[in-house]
Scaffold this motif. Structure first.
Motif, PDB file in Angstrom:
ATOM      1  N   LEU A   6       0.880  -1.172   0.000  1.00 14.69           N
ATOM      2  CA  LEU A   6       0.000   0.000   0.000  1.00 14.69           C
ATOM      3  C   LEU A   6       0.911   1.213   0.000  1.00 14.69           C
ATOM      4  O   LEU A   6       1.662   1.438   0.951  1.00 14.69           O
ATOM      5  CB  LEU A   6      -0.913   0.001   1.230  1.00 14.69           C
ATOM      6  N   VAL A   7       0.845   1.970  -1.068  1.00 19.61           N
ATOM      7  CA  VAL A   7       1.778   3.069  -1.279  1.00 19.61           C
ATOM      8  C   VAL A   7       1.007   4.376  -1.417  1.00 19.61           C
ATOM      9  O   VAL A   7       0.057   4.470  -2.205  1.00 19.61           O
ATOM     10  CB  VAL A   7       2.621   2.819  -2.549  1.00 19.61           C
ATOM     11  N   ASN A   8       1.401   5.359  -0.641  1.00 16.16           N
ATOM     12  CA  ASN A   8       0.853   6.713  -0.722  1.00 16.16           C
ATOM     13  C   ASN A   8      -0.674   6.717  -0.607  1.00 16.16           C
ATOM     14  O   ASN A   8      -1.381   7.160  -1.509  1.00 16.16           O
ATOM     15  CB  ASN A   8       1.312   7.401  -2.009  1.00 16.16           C
ATOM     16  N   ILE A   9      -1.159   6.237   0.517  1.00 14.66           N
ATOM     17  CA  ILE A   9      -2.602   6.173   0.772  1.00 14.66           C
ATOM     18  C   ILE A   9      -3.013   7.431   1.521  1.00 14.66           C
ATOM     19  O   ILE A   9      -2.679   7.611   2.687  1.00 14.66           O
ATOM     20  CB  ILE A   9      -2.971   4.919   1.595  1.00 14.66           C
ATOM     21  N   ASP A  10      -3.728   8.309   0.831  1.00 17.36           N
ATOM     22  CA  ASP A  10      -4.197   9.542   1.456  1.00 17.36           C
ATOM     23  C   ASP A  10      -5.713   9.647   1.296  1.00 17.36           C
ATOM     24  O   ASP A  10      -6.347   8.728   0.795  1.00 17.36           O
ATOM     25  CB  ASP A  10      -3.483  10.762   0.869  1.00 17.36           C
ATOM     26  N   THR A  11      -6.279  10.733   1.729  1.00 16.75           N
ATOM     27  CA  THR A  11      -7.734  10.873   1.756  1.00 16.75           C
ATOM     28  C   THR A  11      -8.285  11.449   0.454  1.00 16.75           C
ATOM     29  O   THR A  11      -9.237  12.216   0.451  1.00 16.75           O
ATOM     30  CB  THR A  11      -8.180  11.744   2.942  1.00 16.75           C
ATOM     31  N   THR A  12      -7.714  11.028  -0.659  1.00 16.51           N
ATOM     32  CA  THR A  12      -8.229  11.398  -1.974  1.00 16.51           C
ATOM     33  C   THR A  12      -8.986  10.211  -2.559  1.00 16.51           C
ATOM     34  O   THR A  12      -8.944   9.097  -2.022  1.00 16.51           O
ATOM     35  CB  THR A  12      -7.079  11.773  -2.932  1.00 16.51           C
ATOM     36  N   PHE A  13      -9.640  10.448  -3.664  1.00 15.37           N
ATOM     37  CA  PHE A  13     -10.330   9.369  -4.366  1.00 15.37           C
ATOM     38  C   PHE A  13      -9.361   8.224  -4.663  1.00 15.37           C
ATOM     39  O   PHE A  13      -9.698   7.052  -4.484  1.00 15.37           O
ATOM     40  CB  PHE A  13     -10.954   9.892  -5.668  1.00 15.37           C
ATOM     41  N   GLU A  14      -8.156   8.573  -5.096  1.00 12.20           N
ATOM     42  CA  GLU A  14      -7.158   7.555  -5.436  1.00 12.20           C
ATOM     43  C   GLU A  14      -6.759   6.728  -4.213  1.00 12.20           C
ATOM     44  O   GLU A  14      -6.548   5.529  -4.315  1.00 12.20           O
ATOM     45  CB  GLU A  14      -5.919   8.200  -6.065  1.00 12.20           C
ATOM     46  N   GLY A  15      -6.659   7.390  -3.061  1.00  9.03           N
ATOM     47  CA  GLY A  15      -6.323   6.660  -1.837  1.00  9.03           C
ATOM     48  C   GLY A  15      -7.384   5.637  -1.475  1.00  9.03           C
ATOM     49  O   GLY A  15      -7.077   4.488  -1.148  1.00  9.03           O
ATOM     50  N   TYR A  16      -8.642   6.054  -1.528  1.00  5.15           N
ATOM     51  CA  TYR A  16      -9.734   5.119  -1.253  1.00  5.15           C
ATOM     52  C   TYR A  16      -9.762   4.003  -2.298  1.00  5.15           C
ATOM     53  O   TYR A  16     -10.022   2.840  -1.976  1.00  5.15           O
ATOM     54  CB  TYR A  16     -11.083   5.843  -1.227  1.00  5.15           C
ATOM     55  N   GLN A  17      -9.502   4.361  -3.549  1.00  5.11           N
ATOM     56  CA  GLN A  17      -9.518   3.359  -4.612  1.00  5.11           C
ATOM     57  C   GLN A  17      -8.463   2.291  -4.390  1.00  5.11           C
ATOM     58  O   GLN A  17      -8.693   1.112  -4.657  1.00  5.11           O
ATOM     59  CB  GLN A  17      -9.323   4.016  -5.979  1.00  5.11           C
ATOM     60  N   LYS A  18      -7.316   2.678  -3.866  1.00  5.78           N
ATOM     61  CA  LYS A  18      -6.264   1.696  -3.575  1.00  5.78           C
ATOM     62  C   LYS A  18      -6.718   0.708  -2.500  1.00  5.78           C
ATOM     63  O   LYS A  18      -6.421  -0.489  -2.577  1.00  5.78           O
ATOM     64  CB  LYS A  18      -4.978   2.399  -3.153  1.00  5.78           C
ATOM     65  N   LEU A  19      -7.457   1.188  -1.506  1.00  7.92           N
ATOM     66  CA  LEU A  19      -7.984   0.281  -0.484  1.00  7.92           C
ATOM     67  C   LEU A  19      -9.044  -0.640  -1.070  1.00  7.92           C
ATOM     68  O   LEU A  19      -9.093  -1.828  -0.753  1.00  7.92           O
ATOM     69  CB  LEU A  19      -8.557   1.087   0.688  1.00  7.92           C
ATOM     70  N   ILE A  20      -9.891  -0.100  -1.930  1.00  8.30           N
ATOM     71  CA  ILE A  20     -10.900  -0.921  -2.605  1.00  8.30           C
ATOM     72  C   ILE A  20     -10.226  -1.983  -3.461  1.00  8.30           C
ATOM     73  O   ILE A  20     -10.659  -3.147  -3.480  1.00  8.30           O
ATOM     74  CB  ILE A  20     -11.843  -0.043  -3.438  1.00  8.30           C
ATOM     75  N   ASN A  21      -9.156  -1.615  -4.141  1.00 13.71           N
ATOM     76  CA  ASN A  21      -8.424  -2.581  -4.973  1.00 13.71           C
ATOM     77  C   ASN A  21      -7.870  -3.729  -4.134  1.00 13.71           C
ATOM     78  O   ASN A  21      -7.881  -4.884  -4.570  1.00 13.71           O
ATOM     79  CB  ASN A  21      -7.294  -1.889  -5.726  1.00 13.71           C
ATOM     80  N   LEU A  22      -7.386  -3.420  -2.932  1.00 12.41           N
ATOM     81  CA  LEU A  22      -6.912  -4.465  -2.019  1.00 12.41           C
ATOM     82  C   LEU A  22      -8.040  -5.449  -1.735  1.00 12.41           C
ATOM     83  O   LEU A  22      -7.858  -6.667  -1.847  1.00 12.41           O
ATOM     84  CB  LEU A  22      -6.411  -3.837  -0.716  1.00 12.41           C
ATOM     85  N   TYR A  23      -9.193  -4.926  -1.384  1.00 12.91           N
ATOM     86  CA  TYR A  23     -10.330  -5.802  -1.090  1.00 12.91           C
ATOM     87  C   TYR A  23     -10.730  -6.624  -2.316  1.00 12.91           C
ATOM     88  O   TYR A  23     -10.936  -7.838  -2.216  1.00 12.91           O
ATOM     89  CB  TYR A  23     -11.520  -4.982  -0.596  1.00 12.91           C
ATOM     90  N   GLN A  24     -10.820  -5.971  -3.456  1.00 14.91           N
ATOM     91  CA  GLN A  24     -11.231  -6.666  -4.684  1.00 14.91           C
ATOM     92  C   GLN A  24     -10.272  -7.804  -5.040  1.00 14.91           C
ATOM     93  O   GLN A  24     -10.698  -8.855  -5.501  1.00 14.91           O
ATOM     94  CB  GLN A  24     -11.325  -5.682  -5.857  1.00 14.91           C
ATOM     95  N   GLU A  25      -8.993  -7.581  -4.817  1.00 17.92           N
ATOM     96  CA  GLU A  25      -8.007  -8.595  -5.168  1.00 17.92           C
ATOM     97  C   GLU A  25      -8.078  -9.828  -4.266  1.00 17.92           C
ATOM     98  O   GLU A  25      -7.819 -10.942  -4.702  1.00 17.92           O
ATOM     99  CB  GLU A  25      -6.597  -8.007  -5.120  1.00 17.92           C
ATOM    100  N   PHE A  26      -8.462  -9.636  -3.009  1.00 17.85           N
ATOM    101  CA  PHE A  26      -8.404 -10.743  -2.052  1.00 17.85           C
ATOM    102  C   PHE A  26      -9.756 -11.284  -1.609  1.00 17.85           C
ATOM    103  O   PHE A  26      -9.810 -12.306  -0.937  1.00 17.85           O
ATOM    104  CB  PHE A  26      -7.596 -10.314  -0.817  1.00 17.85           C
TER     105      PHE A  26
END
Length: 92
Positions: A6-26
């Protein structure tokens, strides 16, 4: 064991999207060990979102641990008690 950065996770749309991608992958994997690396910025405001995702993954029998956490991120996540759920002592 699968590592996930998890790289550069901030409170932007992109940050939330990275967390969603983690969930989607696993989300459809079973009986796997997920090792998360937090190498650069992670906003403390997103601990609840990450915790919710990790709780959902635990329901799928995925064990979660942290391997590499940048020291500045670790300090924040220990201070707010987030990492205490993953066998890290909290700062007092």
């Amino acid at each position: 064991m699968t590592g996930y950065d998890l790289v550069n996770i901030d409170t932007t749309f992109e940050g939330y999207q990275k967390l969603i991608n983690l969930y989607q992958e696993f989300k459809n994997r079973k009986n796997e060990q997920l090792v998360i690396n937090l190498k650069t910025w992670f906003s403390g405001n997103l601990c609840a979102a990450l915790g919710g995702i990790l709780d959902l993954l635990k329901e799928e029998m995925i064990t979660v641990s942290f391997n590499h956490i940048d020291s500045s991120i670790e300090k924040i996540l220990r201070k707010n008690g987030f990492l205490s759920h993953y066998l890290y002592p909290a700062y007092l």
